[in-house]
Design a protein around this motif. Structure first.
Motif, PDB file in Angstrom:
ATOM      1  N   PHE A 229      -4.983  -5.237   2.364  1.00  0.00           N
ATOM      2  CA  PHE A 229      -4.592  -4.256   3.373  1.00  0.00           C
ATOM      3  C   PHE A 229      -5.811  -3.561   3.990  1.00  0.00           C
ATOM      4  O   PHE A 229      -5.703  -2.974   5.064  1.00  0.00           O
ATOM      5  CB  PHE A 229      -3.651  -3.209   2.772  1.00  0.00           C
ATOM      6  CG  PHE A 229      -2.277  -3.741   2.447  1.00  0.00           C
ATOM      7  CD1 PHE A 229      -1.421  -4.163   3.454  1.00  0.00           C
ATOM      8  CD2 PHE A 229      -1.835  -3.824   1.130  1.00  0.00           C
ATOM      9  CE1 PHE A 229      -0.147  -4.650   3.164  1.00  0.00           C
ATOM     10  CE2 PHE A 229      -0.569  -4.306   0.828  1.00  0.00           C
ATOM     11  CZ  PHE A 229       0.271  -4.727   1.848  1.00  0.00           C
ATOM     12  N   PHE A 230      -6.942  -3.642   3.318  1.00  0.00           N
ATOM     13  CA  PHE A 230      -8.151  -2.970   3.795  1.00  0.00           C
ATOM     14  C   PHE A 230      -9.069  -3.904   4.589  1.00  0.00           C
ATOM     15  O   PHE A 230     -10.195  -3.524   4.908  1.00  0.00           O
ATOM     16  CB  PHE A 230      -8.936  -2.395   2.612  1.00  0.00           C
ATOM     17  CG  PHE A 230      -8.265  -1.235   1.938  1.00  0.00           C
ATOM     18  CD1 PHE A 230      -8.448   0.062   2.400  1.00  0.00           C
ATOM     19  CD2 PHE A 230      -7.450  -1.430   0.827  1.00  0.00           C
ATOM     20  CE1 PHE A 230      -7.848   1.140   1.770  1.00  0.00           C
ATOM     21  CE2 PHE A 230      -6.832  -0.358   0.189  1.00  0.00           C
ATOM     22  CZ  PHE A 230      -7.031   0.930   0.667  1.00  0.00           C
ATOM     23  N   GLU A 231      -8.627  -5.093   4.927  1.00  0.00           N
ATOM     24  CA  GLU A 231      -9.489  -6.049   5.622  1.00  0.00           C
ATOM     25  C   GLU A 231     -10.063  -5.427   6.896  1.00  0.00           C
ATOM     26  O   GLU A 231      -9.347  -4.821   7.693  1.00  0.00           O
ATOM     27  CB  GLU A 231      -8.711  -7.319   5.959  1.00  0.00           C
ATOM     28  CG  GLU A 231      -8.459  -8.201   4.741  1.00  0.00           C
ATOM     29  CD  GLU A 231      -7.718  -9.480   5.085  1.00  0.00           C
ATOM     30  OE1 GLU A 231      -7.378  -9.685   6.276  1.00  0.00           O
ATOM     31  OE2 GLU A 231      -7.457 -10.278   4.162  1.00  0.00           O
ATOM     32  N   GLY A 232     -11.393  -5.574   7.049  1.00  0.00           N
ATOM     33  CA  GLY A 232     -12.061  -4.997   8.213  1.00  0.00           C
ATOM     34  C   GLY A 232     -12.544  -3.575   7.983  1.00  0.00           C
ATOM     35  O   GLY A 232     -13.235  -3.019   8.844  1.00  0.00           O
ATOM     36  N   TYR A 233     -12.185  -3.005   6.859  1.00  0.00           N
ATOM     37  CA  TYR A 233     -12.614  -1.641   6.510  1.00  0.00           C
ATOM     38  C   TYR A 233     -13.531  -1.717   5.279  1.00  0.00           C
ATOM     39  O   TYR A 233     -13.315  -2.546   4.397  1.00  0.00           O
ATOM     40  CB  TYR A 233     -11.423  -0.753   6.193  1.00  0.00           C
ATOM     41  CG  TYR A 233     -10.704  -0.196   7.408  1.00  0.00           C
ATOM     42  CD1 TYR A 233     -10.401   1.162   7.489  1.00  0.00           C
ATOM     43  CD2 TYR A 233     -10.326  -1.012   8.469  1.00  0.00           C
ATOM     44  CE1 TYR A 233      -9.727   1.684   8.591  1.00  0.00           C
ATOM     45  CE2 TYR A 233      -9.665  -0.505   9.579  1.00  0.00           C
ATOM     46  CZ  TYR A 233      -9.366   0.845   9.631  1.00  0.00           C
ATOM     47  OH  TYR A 233      -8.713   1.353  10.742  1.00  0.00           O
ATOM     48  N   GLU A 234     -14.526  -0.849   5.226  1.00  0.00           N
ATOM     49  CA  GLU A 234     -15.410  -0.784   4.071  1.00  0.00           C
ATOM     50  C   GLU A 234     -14.835   0.197   3.061  1.00  0.00           C
ATOM     51  O   GLU A 234     -14.496   1.333   3.409  1.00  0.00           O
ATOM     52  CB  GLU A 234     -16.806  -0.323   4.507  1.00  0.00           C
ATOM     53  CG  GLU A 234     -17.505  -1.271   5.475  1.00  0.00           C
ATOM     54  CD  GLU A 234     -18.837  -0.730   5.950  1.00  0.00           C
ATOM     55  OE1 GLU A 234     -19.202   0.399   5.512  1.00  0.00           O
ATOM     56  OE2 GLU A 234     -19.501  -1.409   6.746  1.00  0.00           O
ATOM     57  N   MET A 235     -14.726  -0.246   1.810  1.00  0.00           N
ATOM     58  CA  MET A 235     -14.170   0.629   0.793  1.00  0.00           C
ATOM     59  C   MET A 235     -15.108   1.791   0.504  1.00  0.00           C
ATOM     60  O   MET A 235     -16.319   1.626   0.346  1.00  0.00           O
ATOM     61  CB  MET A 235     -13.900  -0.142  -0.492  1.00  0.00           C
ATOM     62  CG  MET A 235     -12.835  -1.226  -0.372  1.00  0.00           C
ATOM     63  SD  MET A 235     -11.220  -0.614   0.181  1.00  0.00           S
ATOM     64  CE  MET A 235     -10.787   0.525  -1.119  1.00  0.00           C
ATOM     65  N   VAL A 236     -14.544   2.980   0.449  1.00  0.00           N
ATOM     66  CA  VAL A 236     -15.272   4.177   0.055  1.00  0.00           C
ATOM     67  C   VAL A 236     -15.380   4.178  -1.465  1.00  0.00           C
ATOM     68  O   VAL A 236     -14.430   3.820  -2.166  1.00  0.00           O
ATOM     69  CB  VAL A 236     -14.522   5.436   0.555  1.00  0.00           C
ATOM     70  CG1 VAL A 236     -15.109   6.704  -0.040  1.00  0.00           C
ATOM     71  CG2 VAL A 236     -14.526   5.486   2.080  1.00  0.00           C
ATOM     72  N   GLU A 237     -16.518   4.560  -1.975  1.00  0.00           N
ATOM     73  CA  GLU A 237     -16.675   4.638  -3.434  1.00  0.00           C
ATOM     74  C   GLU A 237     -15.647   5.600  -4.027  1.00  0.00           C
ATOM     75  O   GLU A 237     -15.349   6.621  -3.432  1.00  0.00           O
ATOM     76  CB  GLU A 237     -18.092   5.110  -3.787  1.00  0.00           C
ATOM     77  CG  GLU A 237     -19.173   4.085  -3.498  1.00  0.00           C
ATOM     78  CD  GLU A 237     -19.067   2.871  -4.410  1.00  0.00           C
ATOM     79  OE1 GLU A 237     -18.532   3.018  -5.534  1.00  0.00           O
ATOM     80  OE2 GLU A 237     -19.506   1.794  -3.993  1.00  0.00           O
ATOM     81  N   PRO A 238     -15.052   5.252  -5.157  1.00  0.00           N
ATOM     82  CA  PRO A 238     -15.356   4.163  -6.084  1.00  0.00           C
ATOM     83  C   PRO A 238     -14.566   2.875  -5.839  1.00  0.00           C
ATOM     84  O   PRO A 238     -14.445   2.058  -6.754  1.00  0.00           O
ATOM     85  CB  PRO A 238     -14.968   4.771  -7.428  1.00  0.00           C
ATOM     86  CG  PRO A 238     -13.779   5.619  -7.093  1.00  0.00           C
ATOM     87  CD  PRO A 238     -14.063   6.195  -5.730  1.00  0.00           C
ATOM     88  N   GLY A 239     -14.022   2.674  -4.644  1.00  0.00           N
ATOM     89  CA  GLY A 239     -13.297   1.451  -4.348  1.00  0.00           C
ATOM     90  C   GLY A 239     -11.807   1.567  -4.625  1.00  0.00           C
ATOM     91  O   GLY A 239     -11.237   2.656  -4.633  1.00  0.00           O
TER      92      GLY A 239
END
Length: 270
Positions: A229-239
């Protein structure tokens, strides 16, 4: 069954509602005996369900405060449910009085009660719409009036995606919403999963069956499926992690074991 004053005309109060069951888990008062009965049946298999819902809400509040700290003060909360204490607009506007919030739900009780709660708040509104029809959400007048989609928006999909079956293609719906948002926007998600549940999967499946029996299937997806669902978005830490582990304000070790059921994460559009 007597219809209370807060229940909109036209709804079938003999049929359980996911929103009202959730309200019951959180200790709310906008639910009927049919909702409480379904909730109690589900809790026979997973007695810690209220703890899971409380963990969802706690994560949501932390994520909203994080968004404001990052300069994102526009919020689109889809599948928002029945407003309870510490809802998105309260948290966001406490952090920044200029924050704007649009709630979206297709449950008439959730929408009706949201309108009452938001009366007099010119920076928050509610839309009757369904996650499975993202174009209708994006085209809603309230969205156009309150949100500037050419600037960063925090899109909240908290405890809603697991009620959308694969046949309804939630990936495409979320992709359309993601693509409509400006760079710097945030995607905030929680999702049910067997991962982390402190009972055997076969027992947890009993709860899944309860939701299936009330014609609101609960779809337990894997961490890998949720990450899509997060494709194209960078995960914010801690993921993508279990809810108490996302930027906790107290020691996760102090949390109830049920609070670790499912996954939560925040992504940022580059």
């Amino acid at each position: 069954m007597e219809r209370p004053a807060w229940a909109p005309q036209g709804i079938d109060i003999s049929v359980p509602s996911v929103s009202r069951i959730y309200d019951y888990y959180l200790g709310g008062s906008h639910n009927f005996e049919v909702d409480r009965e379904a909730a109690r049946k589900a809790m026979e298999f997973m007695p810690g369900l209220p703890k899971i819902m409380q963990a969802n809400r706690a994560f949501m509040r932390r994520a909203v405060r994080y968004a404001v700290q990052e300069g994102v003060t526009q919020f689109l909360d889809i599948g928002s449910g029945i407003p309870t204490f510490g809802n998105v607009h309260e948290v966001a506007q406490a952090a920044d009085s200029e924050a704007r919030v649009v709630y979206v739900d297709h449950d008439p009780v959730a929408v009706a009660h949201s309108r009452v709660v938001l009366d007099g708040n010119d920076r928050a509104a509610v839309v009757t719409a369904d996650l499975r029809k993202p174009r209708e959400i994006l085209a809603a007048p309230e969205v156009g009036e309150l949100l500037e989609l050419d600037k960063p928006v925090a899109l909240l999909l908290v405890a809603v995606l697991h009620f959308v079956e694969d046949a309804d293609d939630p990936q495409s719906a979320v992709a359309e919403l993601r693509d409509a948002l400006a760079p710097g926007s945030l995607l905030i998600v929680t999702h049910a999963a067997y991962e982390g549940i402190p009972v055997p999967a076969a027992r947890a499946a009993g709860t899944v069956d309860v939701y299936k029996n009330i014609r609101n299937p609960l779809i337990m997806r894997s961490r890998e499926e949720i990450a899509r669902f997060f494709e194209g978005y960078e995960m914010v830490e801690p993921g993508l992690v279990q809810m108490p582990d996302w930027r906790p304000e107290s020691a996760p070790a102090d949390e109830d074991p049920y609070a670790f059921s499912g996954c939560a994460g925040v992504g940022r559009k580059a």
